[in-house]
Write a protein that holds these residues in place. Structure first.
Motif, PDB file in Angstrom:
ATOM      1  N   ALA A  75       0.819  -1.204   0.000  1.00  0.00           N
ATOM      2  CA  ALA A  75       0.000   0.000   0.000  1.00  0.00           C
ATOM      3  C   ALA A  75       0.856   1.258   0.000  1.00  0.00           C
ATOM      4  O   ALA A  75       0.659   2.169  -0.809  1.00  0.00           O
ATOM      5  CB  ALA A  75      -0.917  -0.018   1.214  1.00  0.00           C
ATOM      6  N   THR A  79       1.285   3.699  -3.267  1.00  0.00           N
ATOM      7  CA  THR A  79       0.633   5.013  -3.285  1.00  0.00           C
ATOM      8  C   THR A  79       1.657   6.149  -3.205  1.00  0.00           C
ATOM      9  O   THR A  79       1.443   7.216  -3.764  1.00  0.00           O
ATOM     10  CB  THR A  79      -0.373   5.162  -2.130  1.00  0.00           C
ATOM     11  OG1 THR A  79       0.277   4.794  -0.928  1.00  0.00           O
ATOM     12  CG2 THR A  79      -1.578   4.275  -2.332  1.00  0.00           C
ATOM     13  N   PHE A 145      -5.531   4.225   1.200  1.00  0.00           N
ATOM     14  CA  PHE A 145      -6.385   3.812   0.092  1.00  0.00           C
ATOM     15  C   PHE A 145      -5.865   4.354  -1.239  1.00  0.00           C
ATOM     16  O   PHE A 145      -4.910   5.124  -1.276  1.00  0.00           O
ATOM     17  CB  PHE A 145      -7.846   4.188   0.317  1.00  0.00           C
ATOM     18  CG  PHE A 145      -8.043   5.455   1.071  1.00  0.00           C
ATOM     19  CD1 PHE A 145      -8.082   6.659   0.417  1.00  0.00           C
ATOM     20  CD2 PHE A 145      -8.175   5.419   2.466  1.00  0.00           C
ATOM     21  CE1 PHE A 145      -8.269   7.821   1.123  1.00  0.00           C
ATOM     22  CE2 PHE A 145      -8.346   6.594   3.177  1.00  0.00           C
ATOM     23  CZ  PHE A 145      -8.389   7.796   2.500  1.00  0.00           C
ATOM     24  N   CYS A 236      -7.616  -0.761  -0.693  1.00  0.00           N
ATOM     25  CA  CYS A 236      -7.324  -0.035   0.543  1.00  0.00           C
ATOM     26  C   CYS A 236      -7.021  -1.055   1.639  1.00  0.00           C
ATOM     27  O   CYS A 236      -7.474  -2.192   1.571  1.00  0.00           O
ATOM     28  CB  CYS A 236      -8.498   0.841   0.965  1.00  0.00           C
ATOM     29  SG  CYS A 236      -9.952  -0.093   1.379  1.00  0.00           S
ATOM     30  N   SER A 238      -6.667  -1.339   6.042  1.00  0.00           N
ATOM     31  CA  SER A 238      -6.806  -0.631   7.314  1.00  0.00           C
ATOM     32  C   SER A 238      -6.524  -1.615   8.444  1.00  0.00           C
ATOM     33  O   SER A 238      -6.641  -2.826   8.258  1.00  0.00           O
ATOM     34  CB  SER A 238      -8.205  -0.036   7.441  1.00  0.00           C
ATOM     35  OG  SER A 238      -9.136  -1.069   7.571  1.00  0.00           O
TER      36      SER A 238
END
Lengths: 316, 303
Positions: A75, A79, A145, A236, A238
């Protein structure tokens, strides 16, 4: 001659299963294909924990930490730096493996339940660290995300349920191939020896410490791969996907399937992953039944759904 | 200094909760060699039984026994209820599975834990519930510049009484000797004429009962209860058990108190968000240097 027939039969079953798996997504609904994808993720996690818990018998109730490291590596690097997902697949695996090496080295000498609580602690430390957003990297409770879909170069992008289905099951298939080979290797036998009797294993010249460490590193690496695929599927990640409860579920996958049994890990993943989906109609009573079913399973099949056969040695 | 003393008092209170719950883990582990993962949820069940009593029949109880009597009845009923649940759990979920080995029993324990958590959710609903504040004494003493509430004093006195009582039973009575003998070697103890079933009955009723009573105390102290709180308290108490040395009664008490104080000092001096990380790092450091906890298991590894 018998042996040859057996191998042919096995190969036949494998081919039939493979063809069925290939046809399945084209006839099933998108929902079922997605369920099958998550079944694949559970299977990969079950296989990865099976190395630690099943092969070597080390209690690891913090396996979600390694999964989380893989998912967050993907992630964050994707990103922030825009590195493609497929490049990050090995990177995530290696990061998770490296993390396992780093954190398990000082505690690998602990026995049984003491190691168990340390892995629980590691799992919680990772989860809380992700929640607290160190250096603004992990996005706190919201997570990260906007993760890309995996591209195969040019216009070939995996962005459908069917694409992800094939991605995860190809990775699961390759892992199973590798793990079966590993199980019958010198390392696999040494691992089983440690599980059965650590002192005897050490006395026969097995380097217990480094082999235990190796199983954590390999298990974490596979979990890291699962994290990468999960992150790109969900787009995404979490912290709530990597709780102690999740670690417990992976633990149950291995034990429900059968300790050290590779098909068992896949079957266990089906039991744990599909049960809540099949019994969705029970609504709020669903998890109540799930808990009761776990107890009942252990009552009827304490050795698991597909226990490992001990080849030749006659040891039970 | 001010923060230190205040956090020390708070830590001692929370530590005594952890110690009481940890005793349940340790009692069961000592004899059965099983981590009772459902213990945290039994504790939650205690919170909810106490809540029901204090909210629904408190007017009646208060008119009979007064506020303190009402709280006492709440705790006793909760302890009895949870003790009963513990025995039922052992009969249904552990006893038939125990012959199959340790690992199936662990899965069974996790199953019971999920079952209990969802049972509580189905019965009492998924929302947070609050103990009614009118039934909780709020008086406090101001000593210098820090304060200690009457509730804290009562909780501390009560927990130390319960711990003292259990310590006395385990260490000084014949029955306690039988428990220690069975935790040392269950089969040999059985051969010596110790009734193992009686001991299993004791550990699975007294351990959860302590947890149930603690549940009511936690409910009074924090007011707010939820059906998922068992995981958090169970995990902390289990950590406490390990810090002290698993299967070791004084170890569980000391571990619990140390953990509570560490947690509060961590929250006061480092950061509330990172306090759990601090606790687990201390745990790992303790285990690196003392692999079987601070006090340790009493027996040597058999080869």
């Amino acid at each position: 001659m018998m042996k040859k027939n057996k191998i042919l039969k096995k190969a036949g079953i494998l081919i039939v299963v493979a063809i069925a798996l290939c046809i399945f997504p084209f006839v099933a609904s998108t929902y079922l294909v997605d369920v099958a994808f998550f079944f694949g993720i559970y299977a990969l996690l079950g296989l990865s924990l099976n190395i630690v818990l099943g092969e070597v018998g080390l209690f690891d109730l913090g396996h979600a930490a390694f999964y989380a490291v893989g998912a967050y590596t993907t992630a964050i690097l994707n990103t922030r730096l825009g590195i493609p997902i497929f490049v990050l697949l090995p990177v995530s695996g290696l990061t998770a493996a490296g993390f396992a090496w780093l954190v398990c080295s000082p505690v690998i000498h602990l026995r049984g339940d003491y190691l168990c609580i340390v892995t629980i602690g590691l799992g919680e430390i990772v989860r809380i660290a992700l929640l607290n957003d160190p250096g603004g990297l992990t996005g706190g409770p919201n997570g990260v995300f906007g993760i890309d879909r995996p591209t195969l170069g040019g216009p070939l992008v995996i962005d459908t349920s069917i694409g992800f289905y094939f991605l995860i099951w190809i990775v699961v298939g390759l892992s199973i191939f590798g793990l079966v080979r590993l199980q019958n290797s010198r390392i696999g036998r040494a691992w089983n020896c440690i599980r059965e009797d650590e002192v005897a294993a050490e006395a026969t010249g097995i380097n217990v410490r480094s082999l235990k460490l190796l199983c954590f590193i390999l298990g974490a690496g596979l979990a890291g791969l699962a994290g990468n695929i999960y992150a790109s599927k969900m787009m995404c990640v979490s912290p709530e996907s990597f709780t102690f409860m999740d670690s417990c579920m992976y633990f149950c996958i291995v034990l429900l399937g059968g300790m050290g049994s590779i098909p068992g890990a896949v079957i266990g993943a089906a039991a744990i992953g599909l049960f809540p989906e099949i019994f969705r109609s029970l609504a709020k009573y669903r998890m109540l039944f799930f808990g009761a079913a776990m107890v009942a399973m252990m009552y009827f099949r304490p050795a698991g759904l597909w226990p490992r056969k001990r080849g030749g040695s006659g040891v039970k | 200094m001010l923060t230190f003393v205040q956090q020390l008092i708070n830590g001692l209170t929370i530590g005594s909760f952890y110690a009481l719950i940890a005793l349940g883990y340790s009692l069961v582990y000592g004899v059965m060699k099983l981590i009772n993962f459902a213990h945290g949820d039994l504790f939650t069940l205690g919170c909810y039984i106490g809540y029901t009593l204090l909210v629904w029949v408190s007017a009646f109880l208060t008119s009979l026994f007064g506020i303190w009597g009402c709280l006492a009845v709440g705790m006793i009923v909760s302890a009895i209820g949870v003790g009963g649940a513990g025995i039922l759990m052992e009969r249904v979920a552990y006893r038939p599975i125990y012959p199959a080995g340790r690992l199936p029993a662990v899965v069974s324990a996790l199953g019971v834990s999920i079952f209990l958590e969802n049972f509580i959710m189905v019965v009492w609903g998924p929302r947070y519930l609050a103990y009614r504040s009118s039934f909780i004494p709020t008086a406090y003493w101001q000593i210098g510049s820090f304060r200690i509430t009457i509730l804290q004093v009562v909780i501390l006195v009560l927990s130390f009484l319960l711990m003292g009582l259990l310590y006395y039973i385990i260490e000084k009575t014949t029955f306690g000797a039988a428990i220690r003998a069975s935790s040392f070697d269950r089969d040999t103890a059985a051969l010596m004429g110790i009734d193992i079933n009686k001991i299993i009955f004791f550990i699975f009723s007294v351990g959860p009962a302590l947890g149930g009573a603690t549940g009511v105390m936690v409910g009074m102290y924090y007011r707010q209860i939820s059906f998922t709180m068992g995981w958090v308290y169970g995990l902390r108490a289990f950590t406490a058990t390990i810090i002290g040395g698993i299967g070791n009664i004084p170890g569980a008490m000391i571990g619990g108190i140390i953990l509570g104080i560490l947690e509060m000092l961590g929250a006061g001096y480092i950061s509330a968000a990172w306090k759990d990380v601090f606790v687990f790092i201390v745990l790992i450091l303790v285990l690196i240097f003392r692999p079987t906890g601070l006090i340790g298991e009493k027996k040597a590894e058999k080869v």
